[in-house]
Design a protein around this motif. Structure first.
Motif, PDB file in Angstrom:
ATOM      1  N   HIS A   1      15.437 -58.468  -1.979  1.00 30.49           N
ATOM      2  CA  HIS A   1      14.504 -59.232  -1.744  1.00 30.49           C
ATOM      3  C   HIS A   1      15.225 -60.791  -1.445  1.00 30.49           C
ATOM      4  O   HIS A   1      14.366 -61.447  -0.659  1.00 30.49           O
ATOM      5  CB  HIS A   1      13.586 -59.331  -3.068  1.00 30.49           C
ATOM      6  CG  HIS A   1      12.989 -60.201  -3.484  1.00 30.49           C
ATOM      7  ND1 HIS A   1      11.892 -60.471  -2.679  1.00 30.49           N
ATOM      8  CD2 HIS A   1      12.552 -61.331  -4.210  1.00 30.49           C
ATOM      9  CE1 HIS A   1      10.715 -61.758  -3.171  1.00 30.49           C
ATOM     10  NE2 HIS A   1      11.388 -62.025  -4.140  1.00 30.49           N
TER      11      HIS A   1
ATOM     12  N   MET B   1       6.878 -59.038  -9.393  1.00 32.98           N
ATOM     13  CA  MET B   1       6.321 -57.780  -8.466  1.00 32.98           C
ATOM     14  C   MET B   1       7.425 -56.621  -8.885  1.00 32.98           C
ATOM     15  O   MET B   1       7.067 -55.440  -9.055  1.00 32.98           O
ATOM     16  CB  MET B   1       5.961 -57.910  -7.081  1.00 32.98           C
ATOM     17  CG  MET B   1       4.723 -58.869  -6.888  1.00 32.98           C
ATOM     18  SD  MET B   1       4.315 -58.754  -5.193  1.00 32.98           S
ATOM     19  CE  MET B   1       3.869 -56.911  -5.013  1.00 32.98           C
ATOM     20  N   TYR B   2       8.828 -57.119  -8.829  1.00 35.28           N
ATOM     21  CA  TYR B   2       9.746 -56.127  -8.959  1.00 35.28           C
ATOM     22  C   TYR B   2      10.239 -55.884 -10.516  1.00 35.28           C
ATOM     23  O   TYR B   2      10.359 -54.405 -10.922  1.00 35.28           O
ATOM     24  CB  TYR B   2      11.083 -56.701  -8.306  1.00 35.28           C
ATOM     25  CG  TYR B   2      11.223 -56.929  -6.885  1.00 35.28           C
ATOM     26  CD1 TYR B   2      11.704 -55.996  -6.163  1.00 35.28           C
ATOM     27  CD2 TYR B   2      10.356 -57.976  -6.284  1.00 35.28           C
ATOM     28  CE1 TYR B   2      11.792 -56.055  -4.829  1.00 35.28           C
ATOM     29  CE2 TYR B   2      10.246 -58.066  -4.919  1.00 35.28           C
ATOM     30  CZ  TYR B   2      11.001 -57.262  -3.987  1.00 35.28           C
ATOM     31  OH  TYR B   2      11.124 -57.336  -2.784  1.00 35.28           O
TER      32      TYR B   2
ATOM     33  N   ILE C   1       6.280 -52.460  -2.576  1.00 36.07           N
ATOM     34  CA  ILE C   1       6.860 -53.721  -3.350  1.00 36.07           C
ATOM     35  C   ILE C   1       7.535 -54.465  -2.468  1.00 36.07           C
ATOM     36  O   ILE C   1       7.412 -55.667  -2.249  1.00 36.07           O
ATOM     37  CB  ILE C   1       7.756 -53.018  -4.523  1.00 36.07           C
ATOM     38  CG1 ILE C   1       6.944 -52.075  -5.473  1.00 36.07           C
ATOM     39  CG2 ILE C   1       8.234 -54.264  -5.348  1.00 36.07           C
ATOM     40  CD1 ILE C   1       5.745 -52.696  -6.197  1.00 36.07           C
TER      41      ILE C   1
ATOM     42  N   ASN D   1       6.247 -58.034  -0.236  1.00 34.65           N
ATOM     43  CA  ASN D   1       7.049 -59.235  -0.125  1.00 34.65           C
ATOM     44  C   ASN D   1       7.826 -59.598   1.160  1.00 34.65           C
ATOM     45  O   ASN D   1       7.647 -60.826   1.584  1.00 34.65           O
ATOM     46  CB  ASN D   1       7.990 -59.437  -1.421  1.00 34.65           C
ATOM     47  CG  ASN D   1       7.483 -59.301  -2.540  1.00 34.65           C
ATOM     48  OD1 ASN D   1       6.915 -60.216  -2.928  1.00 34.65           O
ATOM     49  ND2 ASN D   1       7.547 -58.186  -3.195  1.00 34.65           N
TER      50      ASN D   1
ATOM     51  N   TRP E   1       0.564 -56.048   5.295  1.00 35.61           N
ATOM     52  CA  TRP E   1      -0.122 -55.485   4.071  1.00 35.61           C
ATOM     53  C   TRP E   1      -0.999 -54.355   4.557  1.00 35.61           C
ATOM     54  O   TRP E   1      -1.155 -53.237   3.789  1.00 35.61           O
ATOM     55  CB  TRP E   1      -0.449 -56.481   2.941  1.00 35.61           C
ATOM     56  CG  TRP E   1       0.398 -57.412   2.382  1.00 35.61           C
ATOM     57  CD1 TRP E   1       1.828 -57.246   2.559  1.00 35.61           C
ATOM     58  CD2 TRP E   1       0.261 -58.555   1.681  1.00 35.61           C
ATOM     59  NE1 TRP E   1       2.424 -58.405   1.862  1.00 35.61           N
ATOM     60  CE2 TRP E   1       1.285 -58.914   1.105  1.00 35.61           C
ATOM     61  CE3 TRP E   1      -0.948 -59.171   1.035  1.00 35.61           C
ATOM     62  CZ2 TRP E   1       1.482 -60.220   0.361  1.00 35.61           C
ATOM     63  CZ3 TRP E   1      -1.032 -60.216   0.391  1.00 35.61           C
ATOM     64  CH2 TRP E   1       0.208 -60.707  -0.033  1.00 35.61           C
TER      65      TRP E   1
ATOM     66  N   LEU F   1       2.530 -51.975 -12.702  1.00 31.42           N
ATOM     67  CA  LEU F   1       1.759 -52.391 -11.769  1.00 31.42           C
ATOM     68  C   LEU F   1       1.354 -50.965 -10.741  1.00 31.42           C
ATOM     69  O   LEU F   1       0.035 -50.929 -10.615  1.00 31.42           O
ATOM     70  CB  LEU F   1       2.249 -53.413 -10.821  1.00 31.42           C
ATOM     71  CG  LEU F   1       1.579 -53.634  -9.618  1.00 31.42           C
ATOM     72  CD1 LEU F   1       0.278 -54.444  -9.894  1.00 31.42           C
ATOM     73  CD2 LEU F   1       2.443 -54.643  -8.450  1.00 31.42           C
TER      74      LEU F   1
ATOM     75  N   ALA G   1       6.993 -53.489 -11.593  1.00 29.87           N
ATOM     76  CA  ALA G   1       6.648 -52.642 -10.748  1.00 29.87           C
ATOM     77  C   ALA G   1       5.922 -51.277 -11.529  1.00 29.87           C
ATOM     78  O   ALA G   1       4.896 -50.930 -10.929  1.00 29.87           O
ATOM     79  CB  ALA G   1       7.749 -52.296  -9.810  1.00 29.87           C
TER      80      ALA G   1
ATOM     81  N   LEU H   1       7.693 -64.394  -6.453  1.00 32.08           N
ATOM     82  CA  LEU H   1       7.626 -63.176  -6.176  1.00 32.08           C
ATOM     83  C   LEU H   1       8.201 -62.270  -7.045  1.00 32.08           C
ATOM     84  O   LEU H   1       8.039 -60.859  -7.027  1.00 32.08           O
ATOM     85  CB  LEU H   1       7.604 -63.014  -4.584  1.00 32.08           C
ATOM     86  CG  LEU H   1       6.569 -63.419  -3.586  1.00 32.08           C
ATOM     87  CD1 LEU H   1       7.191 -63.399  -2.407  1.00 32.08           C
ATOM     88  CD2 LEU H   1       5.267 -63.513  -3.950  1.00 32.08           C
TER      89      LEU H   1
END
Length: 502
Positions: A179, A147-148, A95, A99, A288, A154, A151, A144
């Motif tokens: 972040h 995404m947290y 995660i 980012n 990534w 996801l 999470a 972004l």
């Protein structure tokens, strides 16, 4: 014809070649010329190495210190339990890591802009670039944020177990402050590096690492906050690092390039967004790539042990990767500075010295990993099952480290020249069209497990991408790049003049 006397008394007649002036050259003069050329080359390498290490040395130190905060976090989690280690690994590596790669890449746009502007001595432009980067990256952090927040679902969608996904999702939410710290700290680092002010980054990073070790111990062992304490400690430490660099910048550390906050930072944002986006895509696709390995382990049997072993390998790789990333930054700065000053040949020579130096260091660590893999792994876990699994992956880890000693340096050349968009396309093709599918085929078709996926990603992705970047760099017209840099700086200088910046 001339006669040469031999020690055995015989004479041998051979032609003597005259030079353009009709004179017979002295053999010793040719030897002296060769010696002078070798001495001149040695001197140039020494001078360039000093310039390079002026950036690389503190950059390695600061990056190792910063990454060590993550290592400390992983170590505390590993000694709480295997599930906690896996949860923190997923939250921090997947995660945050996804980012992290994008935001780090976006910040690298400053290496192109600030590096070339500094080389051209357009110092007031650097402060404006820094503030534009803050604006763009802070907005990107908001984009972004889901995404947290999401999470857990996801990670379940990606195949992780419910227990692991829920705990990792909880950790990810607590890492939201971390972040947002990236949007402040990353641009500041590039801003200072472009001006060769690397020492302050190293010292602030060292102080922050000491603070992080203390508060991690305090939150985990004294307050008994578990994985939440680990996440909060990481949040605090990264914000301390960002504020430390800002205080240096704002209170006299950069008198030529920092003139306070300016409304001019809001002008020309679209051009800045385009370069930042290209830089972000270029670097995040690289960042990534191997993190996808952790996601794929969710589909395997005994996933918890596999994730733990792979996270240990990724942490070792990431720790060592701070050295090539320091060369990435230093090469980008050196190339950008020389191109901004109009010195194409100097930029080319800086590239050669940087690639050679980083490769030698990569070979050393490659051997080190193979020989001392077991002892290094003990820093992260005491589980015999995880240690055995890590040992099975040591050759792939060593090969990854070797290739990564060259590839980031070539990416640094791309940043210094402003080739981010082209490299982004190359990364998509090598990593996600060739490498990742090849790894999946080796796993699902040939049943080679995690080793098959990793091997396919190495040979199909990283090796091919490194080869392509090597060819592009070798065929580069450096004088043309210097002229492009001059026009690029001039263009932004005109914009700055119109906005009353310089």
């Amino acid at each position: 014809m001339g006669s040469i006397n031999r020690d055995d008394g015989r004479n041998i007649t051979q032609p003597l070649i005259e030079d353009s002036n009709g004179q017979i050259p002295n053999k010793d003069e040719g030897i002296d010329d060769n010696r002078d050329q070798q001495k001149n080359l040695s001197t140039r390498v020494w001078v360039e190495s000093k310039k390079l290490w002026h950036i690389v040395g503190p950059a390695i130190f600061s990056r190792v210190a910063s990454y060590s905060m993550n290592i400390v976090t992983q170590a505390f989690a590993g000694h709480i339990g295997d599930l906690e280690l896996a949860a923190v690994s997923i939250a921090n590596t997947v995660i945050v890591g996804f980012n992290f790669g994008l935001l780090l890449g976006m910040a690298s746009a400053l290496e192109t802009l600030c590096g070339q502007a500094f080389g051209a001595k357009k110092y007031p432009m650097l402060g404006v670039y820094l503030q534009r980067s803050w604006i763009v990256m802070f907005l990107c952090c908001f984009i972004l944020l889901p995404m947290y927040v999401f999470a857990t679902p996801l990670l379940k969608l990606l195949g992780e177990s419910d227990e692991l996904a829920e705990l990792a999702g909880e950790v990810a939410v607590w890492m939201i402050p971390l972040h947002f710290s990236f949007s402040i700290q990353f641009p500041l680092q590039r801003f200072l590096q472009s001006q060769l002010k690397t020492g302050v980054i190293a010292w602030v990073s060292l102080a922050t690492l000491a603070i992080h070790c203390f508060i991690s111990w305090l939150f985990v062992y004294v307050f008994q906050w578990g994985v939440v304490g680990i996440a909060v400690a990481l949040d605090i430490s990264w914000w301390v690092l960002g504020f430390g660099l800002f205080l240096y910048t704002a209170f006299g550390g950069c008198p030529e390039s920092w003139h306070g906050f300016s409304m001019q930072a809001f002008y020309g944002l679209w051009e800045f967004v385009k370069l930042s986006a290209a830089s972000g895509v270029m670097l995040c696709l690289e960042n990534w790539y191997y993190r996808i390995l952790l996601l794929l382990t969710g589909f395997m049997e005994n996933a918890e042990i596999t994730i733990d072993a792979l996270s240990v390998c990724m942490n070792i790789n990431g720790w060592e990767m701070m050295i090539p990333l320091a060369f990435f930054a230093a090469t980008g700065v050196r190339v950008a500075n020389e191109l901004g000053a109009g010195n194409g040949k100097a930029a080319k020579f800086a590239t050669k010295v940087s690639v050679a130096t980083s490769s030698i260091i990569g070979i050393f660590f490659c051997v080190l990993i193979i020989v001392f893999n077991y002892y290094i792994s003990l820093l992260f876990t005491s589980s015999s099952a995880v240690l055995e699994a890590v040992s099975d992956l040591k050759y792939l880890l060593a090969l990854t480290i070797l290739l990564n000693s060259v590839q980031p340096v070539l990416s640094g050349v791309a940043v210094g020249c402003g080739w981010q968009a082209w490299v982004a396309y190359i990364n998509i093709g090598c990593y996600y069209v060739v490498g990742l599918p090849l790894g999946c085929v080796m796993y699902w078709v040939f049943n080679l497990g995690i080793s098959g996926i990793w091997a396919g990603m190495i040979f199909g992705g990283t090796a091919v991408q490194t080869l392509i970047l090597t060819i592009i760099t070798m065929k580069c017209n450096w004088e043309k790049e210097a002229e492009k840099a001059r026009l690029h700086v001039q263009k932004y200088s005109i914009d700055s003049n119109s906005d009353e910046v310089s």
